[in-house]
Design a protein around this motif. Structure first.
Motif, mmCIF file in Angstrom:
data_model
loop_
_atom_site.group_PDB
_atom_site.id
_atom_site.type_symbol
_atom_site.label_atom_id
_atom_site.label_comp_id
_atom_site.label_asym_id
_atom_site.label_seq_id
_atom_site.Cartn_x
_atom_site.Cartn_y
_atom_site.Cartn_z
ATOM 1 N N SER A 58 1.797 39.025 -11.135
ATOM 2 C CA SER A 58 1.238 38.280 -12.260
ATOM 3 C C SER A 58 1.524 38.991 -13.579
ATOM 4 O O SER A 58 1.769 38.342 -14.589
ATOM 5 C CB SER A 58 -0.267 38.054 -12.085
ATOM 6 N N GLU A 59 1.505 40.311 -13.572
ATOM 7 C CA GLU A 59 1.804 41.063 -14.796
ATOM 8 C C GLU A 59 3.257 40.827 -15.226
ATOM 9 O O GLU A 59 3.537 40.634 -16.405
ATOM 10 C CB GLU A 59 1.537 42.542 -14.572
ATOM 11 N N HIS A 78 3.658 37.163 -16.382
ATOM 12 C CA HIS A 78 3.035 36.994 -17.700
ATOM 13 C C HIS A 78 3.934 37.566 -18.800
ATOM 14 O O HIS A 78 4.166 36.921 -19.820
ATOM 15 C CB HIS A 78 1.659 37.658 -17.733
ATOM 16 N N TYR A 99 6.099 33.259 -17.850
ATOM 17 C CA TYR A 99 5.909 32.251 -16.808
ATOM 18 C C TYR A 99 4.445 32.019 -16.457
ATOM 19 O O TYR A 99 4.125 31.100 -15.728
ATOM 20 C CB TYR A 99 6.687 32.624 -15.547
ATOM 21 N N MET A 100 3.557 32.873 -16.972
ATOM 22 C CA MET A 100 2.110 32.697 -16.806
ATOM 23 C C MET A 100 1.442 32.940 -18.157
ATOM 24 O O MET A 100 1.917 33.767 -18.939
ATOM 25 C CB MET A 100 1.539 33.681 -15.772
ATOM 26 N N ASP A 101 0.343 32.217 -18.399
ATOM 27 C CA ASP A 101 -0.384 32.382 -19.658
ATOM 28 C C ASP A 101 -1.176 33.681 -19.709
ATOM 29 O O ASP A 101 -1.533 34.149 -20.781
ATOM 30 C CB ASP A 101 -1.349 31.214 -19.873
ATOM 31 N N TYR A 102 -1.473 34.254 -18.564
ATOM 32 C CA TYR A 102 -2.260 35.481 -18.476
ATOM 33 C C TYR A 102 -1.934 36.175 -17.159
ATOM 34 O O TYR A 102 -1.386 35.568 -16.246
ATOM 35 C CB TYR A 102 -3.760 35.176 -18.543
ATOM 36 N N SER A 103 -2.269 37.443 -17.076
ATOM 37 C CA SER A 103 -2.124 38.135 -15.791
ATOM 38 C C SER A 103 -3.489 38.183 -15.125
ATOM 39 O O SER A 103 -4.511 38.240 -15.790
ATOM 40 C CB SER A 103 -1.553 39.543 -15.982
ATOM 41 N N LYS A 119 -2.114 30.372 -8.412
ATOM 42 C CA LYS A 119 -1.710 30.457 -9.822
ATOM 43 C C LYS A 119 -0.446 31.311 -9.966
ATOM 44 O O LYS A 119 0.468 30.962 -10.714
ATOM 45 C CB LYS A 119 -2.863 31.061 -10.627
ATOM 46 N N GLY A 158 3.531 30.382 -11.096
ATOM 47 C CA GLY A 158 4.360 31.131 -12.045
ATOM 48 C C GLY A 158 5.740 31.398 -11.479
ATOM 49 O O GLY A 158 6.749 31.246 -12.171
#
Length: 105
Positions: free
Chosen positions: A29-30, A33, A37-41, A57, A61
């Motif tokens: 996720s980091e 992000h 590709y992601m709004d947040y990690s 989620k 991503g």
């Protein structure tokens, strides 16, 4: 001779040693992000206590980056790109825009 056995590992360093599972989703996720590709990690707590929602989620991503990820809570995640299974490192390199050898060529 230097004694290297007396070094303590922090939890963050230990996370780098552990592969797969919730830790892998958190690290993914980091990277996703940072690449946009992601709004947040997601947090480590999210991966532990809200696995279903959090892993979905992160998988979304990956899908935005053209990679299919099958997240696993207790095993290594599986990554697929252009119909072939790839390693976690290869998936992360693709997301970061690092060109490597062409898969399948």
């Amino acid at each position: 001779m230097k004694n290297t056995m007396n070094k303590e590992l922090t939890l963050d360093l230990l996370d780098l040693v552990n592969g797969g599972s919730a830790v892998e989703v958190y690290c993914d996720s980091e990277i996703l992000h940072a690449a946009g590709y992601m709004d947040y990690s997601v947090s480590k707590c999210d991966t532990l206590f809200f696995w279903g929602k959090t892993s979905a989620k992160v998988d979304e991503g990956w899908a935005k980056a053209g990679i299919t990820c099958v997240s696993s809570y207790s095993d290594d995640n599986k990554y697929f790109y252009q119909g072939r299974q790839i390693s976690c490192d290869e998936a992360r390199s693709i997301v970061k825009g690092i060109k490597g050898p062409q898969i399948g060529h």
